[in-house]
Design an enzyme around this catalytic site. Structure first.
Site: not given
Lengths: 307, 307, 307, 307
Positions: A12, A57, A259
């Site tokens: 999970k 899960t 930049h």
């Protein structure tokens, strides 16, 4: 069968757990996002759909919340170690567990004297404001014998407004860039560092202190390096960590060169003396490298800093 | 023609401007995202495509960068006022300008004594780290006569780990919620406040101080209110601002109720004594309201806090 | 009290509901994100924290799911109408309901003949793939008497690779842009259209057909307009809708000009004959306007297309 | 020096290039996001800041745009091959180039007969609408001798509204999940497949056709598999590709289990017969695995499908 199963894992992901701890009237908060990935004897579920070896899960999610109660959350690393050990040791078919955790930090809200009539002294210590864009991360891997702990951070944005140059580079037929002798250097740091600790017999690092100190050294190296290239700055950041933190053997960075272009104001009769910049989005330079303690093996995957 | 043109506006959005100011060796930084929206006599460009009244959006972008040099950026509000005044006063067809600005804050990186040999004293004051997830915002509107300034912030996440209840509400046939007598209250504040200042003849507020104080009062009201509903907390946040800041007449909030659900640990034989929470994403309660100084008109649009 | 409460609303936002309808072996899917906002007699909860008039947001969530079963989801608009009517009519203190819905579209996966041995004929009609980046939206408002339905879409990205010019514009001292006689015109459409329908006595539009036709006319107008400005294209898109769809009285657009800049290849000895473009992120031109049926009032708020 | 440099690479990331090709009056569009990463003899720039071996990232950007003109963009893969070959062959210090490309797809806007008076026959073929949320990706790696091409896609969301079960799994003390005999199975596919092609002497695959066919087989396998677990579905998707596409040796998937929970409507006296679902965000199951042609080595990194 012409095809076979290769590496596989399941679990999970992104279990959001918040743990409040009460120390008298003072509350403490740990805010984590925990992802579980398990692997082992899982051929059948892929080939035939048999779930006989599959811990759901959903159960791995429940375990995260139950462990927050049973063990508390001392640090993301320690919490991940508890989880990884449990999954590998408690389930025969599971041979390896990898726990990834993101941690979000909170600081306290300062309350007002002027309004002290509204509040009792017990109330000032339960109010928090979420800090920073930066996220602390860790990954714990355990195979029943050895531990690998890789911690780090992402989305830590930093800038030097001077002390950065870029010149003396290769020029080919596609080169148009002008050399720069005073530029802004800004980046959004994604870093991962691997701990030497790998065995229950060894003394475990102080995870919280290690994080605070490592972050501090990294920031200072960024600020204090007079930079001729972002690569040089990266190397200084990495070696500063390795040199100051004996518990860390390896560091990897992804440093986007965010930049900031000097705007041409001449058409308007104005001189731009390194004052006004355009902060660009894309494209950006991307500088990535590993810095290692001499003699150790590199183990942090190339793209780990891009996750 | 069966159709006609209604409200319209145009301009360059999201001009990212960074301004570095040098005070001796100490650098200061302002980092803004500026969006320009102009309106006026623009029927022709919509009906026929004639651009005779259209100042290009590219020019509005250039103006942002040129003004950063010509006027500097004292505050987001002051910078927006310079821009709005220029567009309305310099172009006959433009009758109204609306400038929206987001501001990102930076703090200084503390440098190390131990490494002082690497750095000169002039170098410590040009290194910055980006603060918080929170974004400061402002909107300046000018029609050639009157000003409207609405400032605020978004993405300021706060939490009280106690002193919040929710009970005594309406129950209909779809109600299943259990009453809560001690819950986490967490929200991600989006707030906008409107200044009384509207005329060049009036004394302009100190925008920077106003922001810092308003934010402080809002946070304190959140922390210090013993909450029976998020609506009550919202109202306290708003009235605290109005009562302490005479320059502000109106505040509007969107406060998502970032639910933290107590996890049921009983199936695992564990008691969850307000310790372990699941931080949910969606759905979330959304509480929105305006708080006004008595006697003034409400002017902040309903959805402004959702932008 | 020096402060008073202004406009306010509350409810559960972003309820994600998926409805499967079975027509024999053929499944149909509706996938919505429903946000509820209620207003009315809510002074007390703001002033004192009394929830006596407050239907919990959790209940509004439950109602969304219950109504998906009780009424089905014929269209997002019809579903919102059921919800708005219920909240206003069933709760005395609630005087107004606003339901916002996003709808995500799915198309069917074509199955293979070659693999027909794996599947029965009943299995081919339950598999779906999510379509497009575009999201269909609607907003239903009801005050117990009148209806306002504003539908639309967002994130529909379109491009014309020619038939767009931009010249003849105003030039001031900050203008550097060169005129363009053949450029790319690209935008990410956000549109909202308001229906004339406002009363239960009137015949309700066919919401699904109206959406499909409106979208088609809008796309065709974009494609077929030889553009001298994005404003002109916008107006053509709006008037095409008004002229073809009698059920719609008003349309508003936000059209970001997604700039595609011709790359200067001359430094490399290459000619760029409208072939190679740089797709820029920020800044972008932003063109916004309302187009109205002559004689009706404009009611779509200025920023609705920015939500 | 106690620290050394490990793996490193640099280049310009996310160069957004749009290429228009004119075939008479019919325009074709390729819309890419190209990221360049170069490595080789780069110790000096990290250790001392010497840029003597560094081709600027700005130059790598220029090269992308120049090559779009010089070579055109036949496919993302072919374009990446041109770029990788150039960087390695033209610069002595560069020993390896890795080009990553995202491709966004566009389809044509159908124009209207009714409006044919507005348009000439030359105008119908230059208007496009952006398709899908799905992004096609590729990664080209070249070391001067061998090629590795890994292509794939991400953000392809699919759903089966039936023919999925989940039961017979391991139960431990933290297991509360109920077995499911008819559930929704939905996932957002991230897949990467590696081509056998590795040498200029070998015949190059037809990249465009390979992509279309691979995607089709993957979708069909998802739709046609009666699923007892998402792992089983994953394996079917992978083996279907390997079995049908001889040019592909290895496939890796990350399949988040996008949970759709059946809403409990019993408190409202309603029966939910697999009709109304709550689409959850987090947490989610995450199933990841590699499927290989028998006899080949696995080379796709574990986390590549998470980029």
């Amino acid at each position: 069968m012409a095809t076979i199963l290769g590496q596989n894992q399941y679990g999970k992901a992104e279990n959001r757990v918040v743990k409040i701890t009460r120390d008298g009237d003072t509350h403490h908060i740990k805010d984590l996002n925990v992802s579980v990935a398990l692997s082992g004897d899982m051929d059948d579920v892929h080939y035939s759909g048999s779930n006989a070896n599959v811990l759901p899960t959903d159960t791995t999610k429940n375990t995260v919340y139950a462990f927050a109660k049973e063990y508390g959350i001392e640090s993301a690393e320690q919490f991940g170690i508890h989880l990884a050990r449990w999954f590998v040791n408690s389930q025969e078919p599971i041979q390896k567990a990898r726990i990834r955790i993101e941690e979000y930090s909170w600081s306290r809200i300062a309350t007002s004297d002027a309004n002290s009539k509204f509040i009792g002294s017990d109330e000032v210590n339960h109010s928090f404001v979420r800090e920073g864009m930066e996220t602390r991360v860790t990954q714990i891997t355990y195979d029943g014998k050895n531990w690998e702990v890789i911690s780090g951070l992402k989305d830590l944005t930093v800038m030097n407004s001077t002390n950065s140059e870029f010149w003396g580079y290769v020029k080919d037929k596609y080169t148009t860039l002008k050399e720069a002798y005073d530029r802004i250097l800004a980046t959004q740091v994604s870093a991962r560092w691997r701990f030497a600790w790998s065995d229950d017999e060894q003394r475990m690092p102080n995870w919280e202190k290690s994080y605070a100190e490592t972050r501090k050294h990294m920031l200072q190296a960024f600020a204090e390096t007079y930079s001729l290239s972002l690569q040089q700055t990266l190397y200084q950041m990495g070696s500063r960590i390795i040199n100051h933190r004996s518990e860390i053997d390896e560091v990897r960075f992804s440093l986007p060169n965010k930049h900031h272009f000097l705007v041409d104001l001449e058409p308007f009769g104005l001189k731009n003396d390194n004052e006004v910049y355009f902060a660009a989005d894309r494209p950006y330079g991307l500088i990535e490298a590993t810095v290692l303690r001499d003699g150790v093996d590199a183990r942090i995957p190339v793209d780990m800093t891009n996750l």
